[in-house]
Enzyme design. Sequence first.
Site, short mmCIF file in Angstrom:
data_model
loop_
_atom_site.label_atom_id
_atom_site.label_comp_id
_atom_site.label_asym_id
_atom_site.label_seq_id
_atom_site.Cartn_x
_atom_site.Cartn_y
_atom_site.Cartn_z
N LYS A 117 38.44 46.08 28.77
CA LYS A 117 36.86 46.28 28.50
C LYS A 117 36.96 47.68 28.07
CE LYS A 117 35.22 43.23 31.87
NZ LYS A 117 34.74 42.83 33.35
N GLN B 256 33.36 45.64 38.83
CA GLN B 256 34.46 44.58 38.78
C GLN B 256 34.44 43.51 39.85
OE1 GLN B 256 35.88 44.06 35.72
NE2 GLN B 256 36.61 42.12 36.72
N ASP C 231 26.21 43.90 33.37
CA ASP C 231 26.87 42.81 33.77
C ASP C 231 25.80 41.49 34.46
OD1 ASP C 231 28.93 41.37 33.71
OD2 ASP C 231 29.93 41.85 35.69
#
Length: 281
Positions: free
Chosen positions: A46, A90, A113
Site C-alpha cells: 500500500k 491494518q 478503509d
Amino acid sequence: MTLLLDGRAASRSLREKLEVDRKTPPHVVFVLVGNHPSSLSYISIKKKSCEEVFIQSSICHLPEDVSEIQLLETIKRWNARGDVDGILVQLPLPPHICQKRIFEAIDPKKDVDCLHPYNLGRLSLGDTSGLLPCTPLGIFELMRFYQLDLMQKEVCIIGRSSIVGRPLSLLLSQKSTIDATVTLCHQGTKDLFFHTKRADILVAAIGRPEFIKQEHIKEGAIVIDVGITRQNDRLIGDVDFLSVQQKASAITPVPGGVGPMTVYALLQNTIKAHKQRKATV
Ligand code: NAD
C-alpha cells in the site's frame, strides 16, 4: 474464450487517471499493530502504491502488546491532525483489542478503509457518494474497467463479512451502480449450489482454497475470486481456477485479480477524503 480480469493491468491503467494534487498531496496513515507477516507485506504494498501516485503515507507501527486505550489515543491524535486525510488500521488486530471500538474511533471523514458504522450506514441507505469499502469498490471498478455487461444481473456473493461480502451486496444492489439482484450466501446457506448455479456474477469471499468448482457455476458466468489463502508460500484463491475458467466467461486470477484493485480503491478513497477536507477548510 474466457476473459482474464487482470487486476494488476486494470489498476495500473486506472491509476494513471487519478488526479492527485502534487503541491499539497493527500496524506494517509497506516496504523500497524504487531508484526503479522501478511500485514507487513500488505502495508508495504500500500505504501509503495501511494508513492507511485504521489500520495504521502506514514506508518504508525505499534507493538503487539499495545493496549486498546493506547491504540484509541493514537487514533484520536491522527484524527486531530489537520495534515492527515486518511487513517487505515491494518487488520487483523490482536485478540485483546476490540475491533468494533477501534473502527468507531476513526473520524468517519478519514475512514479510507470504510470500517466506521457511519460510512457503512450511508452505503446501506443508498448513498454511494462517500468513502466506500475498498475491496467491494475495487471489484466494482474492475468489472467496469472490462466493460462487462453488468446491469440488472443475478449476483451471488458467498461470504458475509463486514469488509467484503455484506458491503459488496449493498454496493452492487444500488441503482446507481449495477442495479443487481443480489443473493448473499454464507455458512448457514442450506443449498449453496441452488444459488451459485443461477448467478450471472459469482463472487467468492470465503477463505477456503479452491472451494468453488466447475459444478458450482452457470455456463458463461463472471467469476470474481476474493479469497487469499497462503499455502507453502503460494497464494490460493477460493476458486478452482483451472476447472472454473473453462465454463466462465470472465474470471479473476489469484494473485493479481481483486488484490491490486483493493489497493487502487484505497488510493481513490484517500484522494476523495483529501478533496472533501480541502473543500471544507
Ligand atoms: P471472513 O473470513 O470474515 O468470513 C468468511 C465468510 O465465508 C463467512 O461469512 C462465512 O459465513 C462464509 N463461509 C465460510 N465457509 C463457507 C461455506 N462452506 N459455505 C458458504 N459460506 C461460507 O471473510 P473475509 O474477511 O471477507 O475474507 C474472505 C477471504 O477473502 C479470505 O481469504 C481473505 O483473505 C480474502 N480477502 C481478500 C481481499 C483482497 O483484497 N483480495 C480483501 C479482504 C479479504
